[in-house]
Design a protein around this motif. Sequence first.
Motif, PDB file in Angstrom:
ATOM      1  N   GLY A   2       0.830  -1.193   0.000  1.00 23.57           N
ATOM      2  CA  GLY A   2       0.000   0.000   0.000  1.00 23.57           C
ATOM      3  C   GLY A   2       0.862   1.239   0.000  1.00 23.57           C
ATOM      4  N   ASN A   3       0.392   2.309   0.647  1.00 21.61           N
ATOM      5  CA  ASN A   3       1.138   3.547   0.713  1.00 21.61           C
ATOM      6  C   ASN A   3       1.917   3.695   2.012  1.00 21.61           C
ATOM      7  OD1 ASN A   3       0.369   4.607  -1.805  1.00 21.61           O
ATOM      8  ND2 ASN A   3      -1.644   5.105  -0.978  1.00 21.61           N
ATOM      9  N   LYS A   4       1.930   2.668   2.832  1.00 23.47           N
ATOM     10  CA  LYS A   4       2.621   2.795   4.105  1.00 23.47           C
ATOM     11  C   LYS A   4       4.127   2.784   3.915  1.00 23.47           C
ATOM     12  CE  LYS A   4       2.899  -2.084   5.374  1.00 23.47           C
ATOM     13  NZ  LYS A   4       2.523  -3.101   6.375  1.00 23.47           N
ATOM     14  N   LEU A   5       4.803   3.183   4.966  1.00 24.02           N
ATOM     15  CA  LEU A   5       6.253   3.219   4.942  1.00 24.02           C
ATOM     16  C   LEU A   5       6.817   1.805   4.953  1.00 24.02           C
ATOM     17  CD1 LEU A   5       8.563   5.304   5.081  1.00 24.02           C
ATOM     18  CD2 LEU A   5       8.428   5.139   7.569  1.00 24.02           C
ATOM     19  N   CYS A   6       7.785   1.549   4.096  1.00 23.56           N
ATOM     20  CA  CYS A   6       8.428   0.236   4.027  1.00 23.56           C
ATOM     21  C   CYS A   6       9.858   0.356   4.527  1.00 23.56           C
ATOM     22  CB  CYS A   6       8.425  -0.283   2.591  1.00 23.56           C
ATOM     23  SG  CYS A   6       9.299  -1.855   2.384  1.00 23.56           S
ATOM     24  N   TYR A   7      10.154  -0.351   5.613  1.00 29.32           N
ATOM     25  CA  TYR A   7      11.511  -0.369   6.146  1.00 29.32           C
ATOM     26  C   TYR A   7      12.280  -1.537   5.546  1.00 29.32           C
ATOM     27  CZ  TYR A   7      10.242   3.056   9.731  1.00 29.32           C
ATOM     28  OH  TYR A   7       9.842   4.189  10.395  1.00 29.32           O
ATOM     29  N   ILE A   8      13.423  -1.217   4.938  1.00 28.33           N
ATOM     30  CA  ILE A   8      14.289  -2.219   4.331  1.00 28.33           C
ATOM     31  C   ILE A   8      15.547  -2.327   5.177  1.00 28.33           C
ATOM     32  CG2 ILE A   8      15.632  -2.855   2.289  1.00 28.33           C
ATOM     33  CD1 ILE A   8      13.657  -1.029   0.690  1.00 28.33           C
ATOM     34  N   GLY A   9      15.852  -3.536   5.660  1.00 29.14           N
ATOM     35  CA  GLY A   9      17.042  -3.756   6.472  1.00 29.14           C
ATOM     36  C   GLY A   9      18.032  -4.662   5.772  1.00 29.14           C
ATOM     37  N   VAL A  85      12.551   3.367   3.604  1.00 30.68           N
ATOM     38  CA  VAL A  85      13.706   3.728   4.429  1.00 30.68           C
ATOM     39  C   VAL A  85      14.686   2.567   4.364  1.00 30.68           C
ATOM     40  CG1 VAL A  85      14.555   4.246   6.741  1.00 30.68           C
ATOM     41  CG2 VAL A  85      12.370   5.201   5.986  1.00 30.68           C
ATOM     42  N   VAL A  86      15.927   2.859   3.947  1.00 30.47           N
ATOM     43  CA  VAL A  86      16.944   1.818   3.767  1.00 30.47           C
ATOM     44  C   VAL A  86      18.010   1.957   4.856  1.00 30.47           C
ATOM     45  CG1 VAL A  86      18.648   0.821   2.205  1.00 30.47           C
ATOM     46  CG2 VAL A  86      16.533   1.825   1.278  1.00 30.47           C
ATOM     47  N   THR A  87      18.194   0.900   5.626  1.00 32.72           N
ATOM     48  CA  THR A  87      19.170   0.903   6.718  1.00 32.72           C
ATOM     49  C   THR A  87      20.074  -0.313   6.579  1.00 32.72           C
ATOM     50  OG1 THR A  87      17.467   1.874   8.150  1.00 32.72           O
ATOM     51  CG2 THR A  87      19.458   1.041   9.226  1.00 32.72           C
ATOM     52  N   GLU A  88      21.371  -0.102   6.801  1.00 33.38           N
ATOM     53  CA  GLU A  88      22.301  -1.237   6.739  1.00 33.38           C
ATOM     54  C   GLU A  88      23.179  -1.261   7.979  1.00 33.38           C
ATOM     55  OE1 GLU A  88      25.794  -1.339   6.320  1.00 33.38           O
ATOM     56  OE2 GLU A  88      26.108   0.831   6.295  1.00 33.38           O
ATOM     57  N   PHE A  93      19.627  -6.994  12.800  1.00 34.63           N
ATOM     58  CA  PHE A  93      18.564  -7.967  13.063  1.00 34.63           C
ATOM     59  C   PHE A  93      18.596  -8.475  14.505  1.00 34.63           C
ATOM     60  CE2 PHE A  93      18.517  -9.066   8.256  1.00 34.63           C
ATOM     61  CZ  PHE A  93      17.903  -7.842   8.008  1.00 34.63           C
ATOM     62  N   LYS A  94      18.831  -7.520  15.403  1.00 38.57           N
ATOM     63  CA  LYS A  94      18.771  -7.762  16.833  1.00 38.57           C
ATOM     64  C   LYS A  94      17.718  -6.823  17.417  1.00 38.57           C
ATOM     65  CE  LYS A  94      21.486  -9.605  19.233  1.00 38.57           C
ATOM     66  NZ  LYS A  94      21.440 -10.922  19.904  1.00 38.57           N
ATOM     67  N   ILE A 105      17.098  -8.340   4.325  1.00 37.62           N
ATOM     68  CA  ILE A 105      18.079  -8.940   3.426  1.00 37.62           C
ATOM     69  C   ILE A 105      19.352  -9.226   4.213  1.00 37.62           C
ATOM     70  CG2 ILE A 105      19.430  -8.634   1.316  1.00 37.62           C
ATOM     71  CD1 ILE A 105      17.247  -6.514   0.507  1.00 37.62           C
ATOM     72  N   PHE A 106      19.798 -10.465   4.175  1.00 38.89           N
ATOM     73  CA  PHE A 106      21.020 -10.854   4.871  1.00 38.89           C
ATOM     74  C   PHE A 106      22.053 -11.280   3.834  1.00 38.89           C
ATOM     75  CE2 PHE A 106      23.984 -13.553   7.072  1.00 38.89           C
ATOM     76  CZ  PHE A 106      24.167 -12.890   8.281  1.00 38.89           C
TER      77      PHE A 106
END
Length: 212
Positions: A2-9, A85-88, A93-94, A105-106
């Motif tokens: 949908g239009n919600k925020l997608c957090y990518i880790g 939002v892209v975070t690395e 993943f803790k 994504i690992f």
Amino acid sequence: MGNKLCYIGICGATRSGKTTLAKNIVQYLKSDEKHVIHLDDFFSYELLYEHKNNWEIPEVIDWQYLIEDMENEKYTVNYLNKKYVVTEGFLLFKKPLFHRFHKSIFIWVSKEESKKRRMETKPVTEEYYENLVWPNYLRNNYHLAKMKRNKEKNLGGDILVLDSTKETAEEMSSKAIKFIFNQKDIKRDLKKEQELLDNIEQQYNELIKNEK
């Protein structure tokens, strides 16, 4: 989504290719690397002092500041009427973060390759790598094997596992983008992905056994 925020880790060992993948993803989203949030920017020097300059543990990260930046509009990428939002980072993943990601994504890398790349680009002593870098990587990621086996809802209900010892940066980026956008032509070997996470779990169990 949908239009919600997608957090990518994006998570993985040192020199597995996390930053490169994150930059490639935001480029695909028609943005640039200033929108990538790097966990390495949130080390607390006060906490590092308390923990004797051990940079490899969650206790030295200022998690509250990191979460605030993840929720800050300036790091949000707008693409096709959706927000990302892209975070690395190697500890992503803790807790308290692992449950926040919609797309996880690992990046797996062998110890030998990780060590070789680290010593070529940002060298540490042999003792530091063997006693802190790799053991803490295992301690902070071994739980992912069980989560993937059980298809737990945390981490978006799925973890895409990439192999940076065999896949190029371009191949990993292509697969990651297809994963993020649920494209049906993504080619995944789920058995192999599980085996890679199982490898971390096995190394962790061996580590604990040797410490006893």
